[in-house]
Motif scaffolding. Structure first.
Motif, short mmCIF file in Angstrom:
data_model
loop_
_atom_site.label_atom_id
_atom_site.label_comp_id
_atom_site.label_asym_id
_atom_site.label_seq_id
_atom_site.Cartn_x
_atom_site.Cartn_y
_atom_site.Cartn_z
N VAL A 65 0.86 -1.19 0.00
CA VAL A 65 0.00 0.00 0.00
C VAL A 65 0.89 1.24 0.00
CG1 VAL A 65 -1.78 -1.25 1.29
CG2 VAL A 65 -0.18 0.21 2.52
N PRO A 66 0.39 2.39 -0.44
CA PRO A 66 1.21 3.62 -0.43
C PRO A 66 1.70 3.95 0.98
CG PRO A 66 -0.75 3.93 -1.78
CD PRO A 66 -0.91 2.61 -1.09
N ALA A 67 2.88 4.55 1.05
CA ALA A 67 3.50 4.87 2.33
C ALA A 67 2.62 5.74 3.22
CB ALA A 67 4.85 5.56 2.11
N GLU A 68 1.88 6.67 2.61
CA GLU A 68 1.05 7.56 3.42
C GLU A 68 -0.09 6.80 4.11
OE1 GLU A 68 -0.11 8.22 -0.98
OE2 GLU A 68 1.72 7.92 0.22
N ILE A 69 -0.57 5.73 3.49
CA ILE A 69 -1.61 4.91 4.13
C ILE A 69 -1.02 4.15 5.31
CG2 ILE A 69 -3.16 2.95 3.79
CD1 ILE A 69 -3.68 3.95 0.99
N SER A 70 0.17 3.58 5.11
CA SER A 70 0.84 2.88 6.21
C SER A 70 1.15 3.85 7.35
CB SER A 70 2.13 2.22 5.72
OG SER A 70 1.86 1.14 4.86
N ASP A 71 1.58 5.07 7.01
CA ASP A 71 1.87 6.09 8.04
C ASP A 71 0.62 6.38 8.88
OD1 ASP A 71 4.50 6.40 7.26
OD2 ASP A 71 4.08 8.10 5.95
N ALA A 72 -0.49 6.58 8.20
CA ALA A 72 -1.73 6.92 8.90
C ALA A 72 -2.18 5.80 9.81
CB ALA A 72 -2.82 7.27 7.89
N TYR A 73 -2.12 4.55 9.31
CA TYR A 73 -2.54 3.43 10.16
C TYR A 73 -1.59 3.24 11.34
CZ TYR A 73 -3.17 -1.17 12.04
OH TYR A 73 -3.33 -2.20 12.93
N PHE A 74 -0.29 3.40 11.10
CA PHE A 74 0.68 3.20 12.18
C PHE A 74 0.40 4.12 13.35
CE2 PHE A 74 4.84 3.67 14.27
CZ PHE A 74 5.18 2.34 14.43
N GLN A 75 0.01 5.35 13.08
CA GLN A 75 -0.25 6.30 14.15
C GLN A 75 -1.54 5.97 14.90
OE1 GLN A 75 1.98 8.35 15.30
NE2 GLN A 75 3.35 7.64 13.66
N GLU A 76 -2.41 5.13 14.33
CA GLU A 76 -3.63 4.71 15.02
C GLU A 76 -3.36 3.56 15.98
OE1 GLU A 76 -6.55 3.63 12.17
OE2 GLU A 76 -6.69 5.62 11.26
N ARG A 77 -2.23 2.90 15.84
CA ARG A 77 -1.93 1.73 16.67
C ARG A 77 -1.62 2.16 18.11
NH1 ARG A 77 2.42 -2.10 14.81
NH2 ARG A 77 0.94 -3.82 15.04
N PRO A 78 -1.89 1.28 19.08
CA PRO A 78 -1.49 1.58 20.46
C PRO A 78 0.02 1.78 20.55
CG PRO A 78 -2.97 -0.31 20.37
CD PRO A 78 -2.60 -0.01 18.96
N GLU A 79 0.43 2.55 21.56
CA GLU A 79 1.85 2.85 21.70
C GLU A 79 2.70 1.59 21.78
OE1 GLU A 79 3.79 4.16 25.53
OE2 GLU A 79 3.87 6.05 24.44
N GLY A 80 2.23 0.61 22.53
CA GLY A 80 3.00 -0.63 22.67
C GLY A 80 3.20 -1.34 21.35
N SER A 81 2.20 -1.31 20.49
CA SER A 81 2.32 -1.95 19.18
C SER A 81 3.28 -1.19 18.28
CB SER A 81 0.94 -2.03 18.51
OG SER A 81 0.06 -2.84 19.26
N ARG A 82 3.29 0.14 18.40
CA ARG A 82 4.23 0.93 17.60
C ARG A 82 5.67 0.65 18.05
NH1 ARG A 82 2.46 6.68 18.56
NH2 ARG A 82 0.97 5.83 20.05
N ILE A 83 5.87 0.57 19.36
CA ILE A 83 7.21 0.26 19.87
C ILE A 83 7.60 -1.16 19.46
CG2 ILE A 83 8.52 -0.19 21.99
CD1 ILE A 83 6.97 2.13 23.26
N GLY A 84 6.65 -2.08 19.52
CA GLY A 84 6.93 -3.46 19.14
C GLY A 84 7.36 -3.60 17.69
N ALA A 85 6.77 -2.78 16.81
CA ALA A 85 7.16 -2.83 15.40
C ALA A 85 8.64 -2.48 15.23
CB ALA A 85 6.30 -1.87 14.58
N TRP A 86 9.13 -1.52 16.02
CA TRP A 86 10.54 -1.14 15.98
C TRP A 86 11.42 -2.20 16.66
CZ3 TRP A 86 13.22 2.64 13.59
CH2 TRP A 86 12.51 3.74 13.09
#
Length: 213
Positions: A117-138
């Motif tokens: 999917v386009p990067a901007e769509i991934s960016d938008a969804y990533f910011q909707e994720r809980p903080e723990g999930s965002r940290i986990g992705a990293w």
């Protein structure tokens, strides 16, 4: 050691039916109908499905992922672009999704081509994720061998220190779109005489047919 004989484990289905006179012309609309119906009884993991890909030796490999969006153009899920499934999709950009809703005795299978999917769509969804999930992705080097659980916990600590406030989407994480060419709906029926209706994409429209169970 003797193995348990499970040949007698079975269930006779019969709470619903799937007939041609009741199906919708577009399989995505039909999927939405079934998805919303299943959401009433399946709980918070109604969007869980088995994503199947082919590995480098052409062995099929499946794992449960979570569907995050669906529309006429396809079905979206997110993952680490360095994971095994992402590597498999890079070399063979085709996949299937299988949904099973036990409470409704229904299964849906979707197969098609995969695109990022386009990067901007991934960016938008990533910011909707809980903080723990965002940290986990990293923090998680997905599919790589790690020494122990403490390795992950230390990585989480490092990521929290690196991003104390805003956590951006890592460039190695994002979404995929499965663009369907075939969608099959299965409704369990008594005596294994199940209802199966498959939609196939034919150039510019969908064609539906009934399959023998």
């Amino acid at each position: 050691m003797a193995k348990e004989n499970i040949q007698g484990v079975r269930k006779d289905y019969g709470i619903g039916e799937l007939v041609e006179s009741n199906i919708l012309e577009n399989p995505i609309d039909q999927f939405e109908l079934w998805f919303k119906d299943a959401a009433k009884t399946e709980g918070s993991e109604v969007n869980a499905c088995v994503l199947s890909t082919l590995d480098e030796n052409n062995y099929p490999e499946g794992r449960v992922v979570l569907l995050k969006f669906y529309a006429d153009d396809g079905f979206t899920f997110y993952t680490n672009y360095q994971s095994n499934k992402a590597k498999q999709l890079a070399s063979h950009p085709y996949a299937s999704m299988t949904f099973y809703w036990k409470t409704k005795e229904r299964q849906v299978r979707v197969k098609g081509k995969i695109e990022k999917v386009p990067a901007e769509i991934s960016d938008a969804y990533f910011q909707e994720r809980p903080e723990g999930s965002r940290i986990g992705a990293w923090a998680s080097p997905q599919s790589q061998v790690i020494p122990n659980r403490e390795f992950l916990e230390q990585r989480v600590k490092q990521i929290r220190e690196k991003f104390p406030t805003d956590i951006p989407r890592p460039d190695f994480w994002g979404g995929y779109l499965l663009i369907p060419v075939e969608v099959e709906f299965w409704q369990g029926r008594s005596s294994r005489l199940h209802d199966r209706i498959v939609y196939s994409w034919n150039q510019d429209h969908w064609v539906s047919k009934r399959l023998a169970p």
